[in-house]
Write an enzyme that holds these catalytic residues in place. Structure first.
Site, PDB file in Angstrom:
ATOM      1  N   SER A 273       0.850  -1.188   0.000  1.00 55.33           N
ATOM      2  CA  SER A 273       0.000   0.000   0.000  1.00 55.33           C
ATOM      3  C   SER A 273       0.882   1.233   0.000  1.00 55.33           C
ATOM      4  CB  SER A 273      -0.899   0.006   1.242  1.00 55.33           C
ATOM      5  OG  SER A 273      -1.497   1.279   1.420  1.00 55.33           O
ATOM      6  N   ARG A 312     -26.871 -16.448 -42.135  1.00 57.23           N
ATOM      7  CA  ARG A 312     -25.656 -15.800 -41.639  1.00 57.23           C
ATOM      8  C   ARG A 312     -26.027 -14.472 -41.014  1.00 57.23           C
ATOM      9  NH1 ARG A 312     -22.297 -15.790 -46.038  1.00 57.23           N
ATOM     10  NH2 ARG A 312     -21.687 -17.868 -45.408  1.00 57.23           N
TER      11      ARG A 312
END
Length: 352
Positions: A273, A312
């Protein structure tokens, strides 16, 4: 802006180089090239093109370089890359151009390249599932008998063992490998349909050409095209989400066990951190949760892409291109992260 997998620094957390390579533009182009090489040779062997010209075309396609700017511009106009790709191939083939792409269609080329990517991804995922199984079995052997507080609905329940906690991480991996083996033949199959998916242009030579091209690419032949039948592709996506979901459960458990005040697991190599130097964040555990949730969201898009209209679809088909590469990379990264995380465990069980 690039996505997190290709980002210059976020990629350090999210990227999986091996899976990314299988879905890269270079791999996609290689798959389409391989299809067209195999296609020209199959036409020659079937008597639908002069055999010498078919071989000349195949060799020209195998050796040529592509004009990427032209492919990009062509895709913007045509919606698919193949028309300009084939035009470049025919130019390279010269007098043998009649043996290039004859009787095939754009979706045959792109979907066969997709099948190659899915097949090769499954091989990598299977190997990583096996490696992760070994890593978790090692954890079980080291810590499995240690006592642990069982928790239901985030509350202390009854005492269990570490083995009980590990089991839901480990046991589904065998099921995933079984699912993968069942899935592979449903996705590792050639795509050949021609203009409307009926192979009409190939006449009575269709079955032979399909078998020829499939064998050349180490894919399975099919009795008809799967242009508008996308259940195998959606199943592949769902499988990816199942794998990352299992790994997300592991990550969530580890993150909760690592909470200060609970301390049921000790990890090495946690994240730092910037404001609180005393913290060691369970970064990889958190990443597993993130990737699981990412794939869970993406799989819904793949189920949307099942709906192909008539013979398609352009809209549904293009949605797959946007989603699948990232899902594959997320799954690969999760498997690597889970294995590294398992190796970071220094202690499991109730604190002293």
């Amino acid at each position: 802006m690039t996505d997190v997998f290709d980002h210059p620094w976020l990629g350090g957390l999210f990227a999986d180089v091996e899976l990314a390579a299988l879905w890269s533009p270079e791999a996609q182009l290689a798959g389409m090239r391989a299809f067209e090489v195999a296609w020209s040779r199959a036409l020659g062997r079937a008597g639908l093109a002069d055999p010498a010209q078919a071989e000349a075309a195949a060799q020209a396609i195998a050796a040529m370089a592509f004009d990427m700017a032209d492919l990009r511009a062509g895709t913007g106009t045509d919606g698919v890359v193949v028309p300009h790709l084939v035009a470049q191939m025919k130019a390279a083939a010269g007098a043998a151009k009649g043996a290039v792409h004859k009787g095939a269609t754009s979706q045959d080329v792109i979907d066969t390249a997709l099948a190659l990517a899915m097949r090769d991804s499954l091989a990598v995922i299977d190997a990583r599932l096996a490696e992760l199984t070994g890593a978790l079995e090692t954890l079980d052997a080291r810590f499995g008998r240690e006592p642990l507080m069982g928790r239901t609905r985030m509350q202390a329940a009854t005492e269990i063992t570490v083995q009980d906690r590990i089991a839901p991480w480990l046991l589904p991996l065998a099921d995933h490998r079984a699912r993968l083996a069942e899935l592979r033949p449903r996705v590792a199959k050639v795509q050949i349909g021609g203009a409307s998916g009926d192979r009409f242009a190939l006449g009575d030579r269709a079955d032979g050409i399909v078998a020829d091209v499939a064998a050349a690419l180490d894919l399975a032949p099919t009795p008809r095209a799967w242009h508008a039948m996308r259940d195998g592709v959606a199943e592949f996506a769902a499988f990816l989400s199942l794998v990352t979901g299992t790994l997300g459960k592991m990550g969530q458990d580890v993150a909760l066990m690592a909470q200060q005040g609970i301390s049921e697991i000790a990890l090495s190599g946690g994240g730092a951190s910037s404001a609180m130097p005393h913290k060691q964040n369970p970064v990889l555990a958190e990443l597993l949760v993130t990737l699981a949730r990412f794939n869970a969201v993406q799989v819904s898009a793949m189920h949307q892409a099942l709906v192909h209209e008539q013979e398609r679809s352009g809209a549904a088909w293009a949605l797959e291109w946007m989603v699948l590469p990232q899902m594959a990379q997320a799954t690969g990264r999760a498997l690597v992260a889970a294995q590294v995380l398992a190796g970071q465990v220094r202690r499991m069980g109730m604190p002293e």
